[in-house]
Design a protein around this motif. Structure first.
Motif, PDB file in Angstrom:
ATOM      1  N   ARG A  17       0.969  -1.117   0.086  1.00  0.00           N
ATOM      2  CA  ARG A  17       0.017   0.006  -0.150  1.00  0.00           C
ATOM      3  C   ARG A  17       0.994   1.324  -0.034  1.00  0.00           C
ATOM      4  O   ARG A  17       1.700   1.415   0.888  1.00  0.00           O
ATOM      5  CB  ARG A  17      -0.944   0.014   1.334  1.00  0.00           C
ATOM      6  CG  ARG A  17      -1.735   1.319   1.215  1.00  0.00           C
ATOM      7  CD  ARG A  17      -2.880   1.045   2.194  1.00  0.00           C
ATOM      8  NE  ARG A  17      -2.321   1.457   3.621  1.00  0.00           N
ATOM      9  CZ  ARG A  17      -1.960   2.548   4.126  1.00  0.00           C
ATOM     10  NH1 ARG A  17      -2.247   3.616   3.497  1.00  0.00           N
ATOM     11  NH2 ARG A  17      -1.579   2.599   5.364  1.00  0.00           N
ATOM     12  N   ASN A  18       0.903   1.997  -1.044  1.00  0.00           N
ATOM     13  CA  ASN A  18       1.399   3.442  -1.080  1.00  0.00           C
ATOM     14  C   ASN A  18       0.922   4.158  -0.103  1.00  0.00           C
ATOM     15  O   ASN A  18      -0.141   4.220   0.208  1.00  0.00           O
ATOM     16  CB  ASN A  18       1.281   4.015  -2.597  1.00  0.00           C
ATOM     17  CG  ASN A  18       2.001   5.026  -2.731  1.00  0.00           C
ATOM     18  OD1 ASN A  18       1.795   6.209  -2.181  1.00  0.00           O
ATOM     19  ND2 ASN A  18       3.243   4.910  -3.819  1.00  0.00           N
ATOM     20  N   GLU A  49      14.192  -1.586  -4.805  1.00  0.00           N
ATOM     21  CA  GLU A  49      13.865  -0.129  -4.197  1.00  0.00           C
ATOM     22  C   GLU A  49      12.796  -0.067  -3.105  1.00  0.00           C
ATOM     23  O   GLU A  49      12.884   0.432  -1.992  1.00  0.00           O
ATOM     24  CB  GLU A  49      13.544   0.925  -5.196  1.00  0.00           C
ATOM     25  CG  GLU A  49      14.848   1.379  -6.082  1.00  0.00           C
ATOM     26  CD  GLU A  49      14.693   2.383  -7.149  1.00  0.00           C
ATOM     27  OE1 GLU A  49      15.503   2.529  -8.051  1.00  0.00           O
ATOM     28  OE2 GLU A  49      13.430   2.656  -7.429  1.00  0.00           O
ATOM     29  N   GLU A  50      11.787  -0.619  -3.413  1.00  0.00           N
ATOM     30  CA  GLU A  50      10.616  -0.668  -2.610  1.00  0.00           C
ATOM     31  C   GLU A  50      10.697  -1.703  -1.606  1.00  0.00           C
ATOM     32  O   GLU A  50      10.133  -1.437  -0.429  1.00  0.00           O
ATOM     33  CB  GLU A  50       9.410  -0.845  -3.559  1.00  0.00           C
ATOM     34  CG  GLU A  50       9.040   0.334  -4.424  1.00  0.00           C
ATOM     35  CD  GLU A  50       7.802   0.224  -4.912  1.00  0.00           C
ATOM     36  OE1 GLU A  50       6.754  -0.420  -4.814  1.00  0.00           O
ATOM     37  OE2 GLU A  50       7.460   0.973  -6.106  1.00  0.00           O
ATOM     38  N   LEU A  51      11.327  -2.938  -1.699  1.00  0.00           N
ATOM     39  CA  LEU A  51      11.040  -4.061  -0.762  1.00  0.00           C
ATOM     40  C   LEU A  51      12.405  -4.541  -0.288  1.00  0.00           C
ATOM     41  O   LEU A  51      12.582  -5.286   0.793  1.00  0.00           O
ATOM     42  CB  LEU A  51      10.425  -5.198  -1.378  1.00  0.00           C
ATOM     43  CG  LEU A  51       9.160  -5.069  -1.719  1.00  0.00           C
ATOM     44  CD1 LEU A  51       8.553  -6.329  -2.518  1.00  0.00           C
ATOM     45  CD2 LEU A  51       8.117  -4.630  -0.586  1.00  0.00           C
ATOM     46  N   ASN A  52      13.428  -3.960  -0.597  1.00  0.00           N
ATOM     47  CA  ASN A  52      14.836  -4.470  -0.335  1.00  0.00           C
ATOM     48  C   ASN A  52      15.058  -5.831  -0.894  1.00  0.00           C
ATOM     49  O   ASN A  52      15.758  -6.536   0.054  1.00  0.00           O
ATOM     50  CB  ASN A  52      15.238  -3.929   0.949  1.00  0.00           C
ATOM     51  CG  ASN A  52      16.661  -4.207   1.316  1.00  0.00           C
ATOM     52  OD1 ASN A  52      17.559  -3.823   0.604  1.00  0.00           O
ATOM     53  ND2 ASN A  52      17.025  -4.993   2.276  1.00  0.00           N
ATOM     54  N   LEU A  53      14.567  -6.374  -1.833  1.00  0.00           N
ATOM     55  CA  LEU A  53      14.647  -7.695  -2.094  1.00  0.00           C
ATOM     56  C   LEU A  53      15.343  -8.014  -3.536  1.00  0.00           C
ATOM     57  O   LEU A  53      15.089  -7.233  -4.448  1.00  0.00           O
ATOM     58  CB  LEU A  53      13.238  -8.374  -2.186  1.00  0.00           C
ATOM     59  CG  LEU A  53      12.382  -8.529  -0.829  1.00  0.00           C
ATOM     60  CD1 LEU A  53      11.006  -8.982  -1.024  1.00  0.00           C
ATOM     61  CD2 LEU A  53      13.151  -9.361   0.271  1.00  0.00           C
ATOM     62  N   ASP A  54      16.099  -9.045  -3.619  1.00  0.00           N
ATOM     63  CA  ASP A  54      16.976  -9.375  -4.692  1.00  0.00           C
ATOM     64  C   ASP A  54      15.794 -10.136  -5.534  1.00  0.00           C
ATOM     65  O   ASP A  54      15.146 -10.862  -4.694  1.00  0.00           O
ATOM     66  CB  ASP A  54      18.079 -10.271  -4.599  1.00  0.00           C
ATOM     67  CG  ASP A  54      19.178  -9.110  -3.862  1.00  0.00           C
ATOM     68  OD1 ASP A  54      19.279  -7.966  -4.455  1.00  0.00           O
ATOM     69  OD2 ASP A  54      19.740  -9.316  -2.929  1.00  0.00           O
ATOM     70  N   ARG A  88      10.143   4.081   2.650  1.00  0.00           N
ATOM     71  CA  ARG A  88       9.043   4.935   2.997  1.00  0.00           C
ATOM     72  C   ARG A  88       8.158   5.322   2.040  1.00  0.00           C
ATOM     73  O   ARG A  88       6.999   5.713   2.409  1.00  0.00           O
ATOM     74  CB  ARG A  88       9.982   6.306   3.305  1.00  0.00           C
ATOM     75  CG  ARG A  88      10.804   6.254   4.366  1.00  0.00           C
ATOM     76  CD  ARG A  88      11.310   7.514   4.623  1.00  0.00           C
ATOM     77  NE  ARG A  88      12.698   7.413   4.935  1.00  0.00           N
ATOM     78  CZ  ARG A  88      13.860   8.290   4.771  1.00  0.00           C
ATOM     79  NH1 ARG A  88      13.407   9.276   4.213  1.00  0.00           N
ATOM     80  NH2 ARG A  88      14.934   7.773   5.076  1.00  0.00           N
ATOM     81  N   GLU A  89       8.054   5.015   0.497  1.00  0.00           N
ATOM     82  CA  GLU A  89       7.151   5.079  -0.201  1.00  0.00           C
ATOM     83  C   GLU A  89       5.907   4.072   0.096  1.00  0.00           C
ATOM     84  O   GLU A  89       4.807   4.522  -0.284  1.00  0.00           O
ATOM     85  CB  GLU A  89       7.546   4.457  -1.507  1.00  0.00           C
ATOM     86  CG  GLU A  89       7.318   5.471  -2.813  1.00  0.00           C
ATOM     87  CD  GLU A  89       7.915   4.850  -4.012  1.00  0.00           C
ATOM     88  OE1 GLU A  89       7.157   4.196  -4.799  1.00  0.00           O
ATOM     89  OE2 GLU A  89       8.990   4.905  -4.285  1.00  0.00           O
ATOM     90  N   LEU A  90       6.187   3.234   0.817  1.00  0.00           N
ATOM     91  CA  LEU A  90       5.042   2.037   1.323  1.00  0.00           C
ATOM     92  C   LEU A  90       4.439   2.319   2.748  1.00  0.00           C
ATOM     93  O   LEU A  90       5.500   2.469   3.524  1.00  0.00           O
ATOM     94  CB  LEU A  90       5.503   0.699   1.021  1.00  0.00           C
ATOM     95  CG  LEU A  90       6.056   0.418  -0.202  1.00  0.00           C
ATOM     96  CD1 LEU A  90       6.557  -0.964  -0.438  1.00  0.00           C
ATOM     97  CD2 LEU A  90       5.095   0.555  -1.219  1.00  0.00           C
ATOM     98  N   ALA A  91       3.481   2.268   2.910  1.00  0.00           N
ATOM     99  CA  ALA A  91       2.723   2.730   4.371  1.00  0.00           C
ATOM    100  C   ALA A  91       2.696   1.021   4.841  1.00  0.00           C
ATOM    101  O   ALA A  91       2.731   1.351   6.385  1.00  0.00           O
ATOM    102  CB  ALA A  91       1.565   3.139   4.077  1.00  0.00           C
ATOM    103  N   GLU A  92       2.339   0.244   4.115  1.00  0.00           N
ATOM    104  CA  GLU A  92       2.207  -1.078   4.612  1.00  0.00           C
ATOM    105  C   GLU A  92       2.222  -2.183   3.742  1.00  0.00           C
ATOM    106  O   GLU A  92       2.043  -1.995   2.649  1.00  0.00           O
ATOM    107  CB  GLU A  92       0.494  -1.023   4.985  1.00  0.00           C
ATOM    108  CG  GLU A  92       0.116  -2.242   5.849  1.00  0.00           C
ATOM    109  CD  GLU A  92      -1.251  -2.054   6.424  1.00  0.00           C
ATOM    110  OE1 GLU A  92      -1.962  -2.786   6.886  1.00  0.00           O
ATOM    111  OE2 GLU A  92      -1.956  -0.809   6.053  1.00  0.00           O
ATOM    112  N   ILE A  93       2.651  -3.462   4.085  1.00  0.00           N
ATOM    113  CA  ILE A  93       2.502  -4.500   3.174  1.00  0.00           C
ATOM    114  C   ILE A  93       1.808  -5.468   3.691  1.00  0.00           C
ATOM    115  O   ILE A  93       1.501  -5.780   5.055  1.00  0.00           O
ATOM    116  CB  ILE A  93       3.929  -5.022   2.927  1.00  0.00           C
ATOM    117  CG1 ILE A  93       4.723  -5.646   4.140  1.00  0.00           C
ATOM    118  CG2 ILE A  93       4.742  -4.119   2.251  1.00  0.00           C
ATOM    119  CD1 ILE A  93       5.704  -6.613   3.810  1.00  0.00           C
TER     120      ILE A  93
END
Length: 122
Positions: A17-18, A49-54, A88-93
């Motif tokens: 969620r953005n 960038e959004e999740l820090n995942l490869d 920080r772009e994401l409020a929640e996952i």
């Protein structure tokens, strides 16, 4: 153009969620192509960038016209590894099982609904 990633990490599917979106709206990881970047490069960059995942692309899902925004969404399934740290772009996952993903209501996000439906039909 825009890319979308249906991200699978540790057996779960990640919805985001953005920070600018209403509380109940969750979608896939998305972003825009940068200059001289392929859609494959863009989707993996956005996951990082959004999740820090490869990530590694496991499937091309499809092309989805988004006429209201004059965009074409290029969707991929991505297998991801690493430590999940949303930016920080994401409020929640949300991390969903396959059963939860099958039953998830993405309304009013009709493109996200179509992408997930098409991937599940494989």
């Amino acid at each position: 153009q825009k890319v979308a990633a249906l991200v699978e990490h540790e057996g779960r599917f990640i919805l985001a969620r953005n920070a600018k979106w209403p509380r109940r709206i969750f979608s896939l990881v998305t972003g825009f192509l940068e200059k001289q970047e392929s859609p494959e490069q863009a989707v993996l960059r956005e996951v990082k960038e959004e999740l820090n995942l490869d990530g590694a692309i496991s499937a091309f899902i499809g092309l989805y016209p988004f006429a209201e925004m004059n965009q074409l969404v290029i969707a991929f399934a991505v297998q991801a590894t690493g430590e999940l740290r949303p930016n920080r772009e994401l409020a929640e996952i949300r991390r969903l099982s396959l059963d939860e993903l099958q039953d998830y209501d993405f309304a009013p996000l009709y493109i996200t609904t179509a992408i997930v439906k098409d991937w599940l039909a494989r």
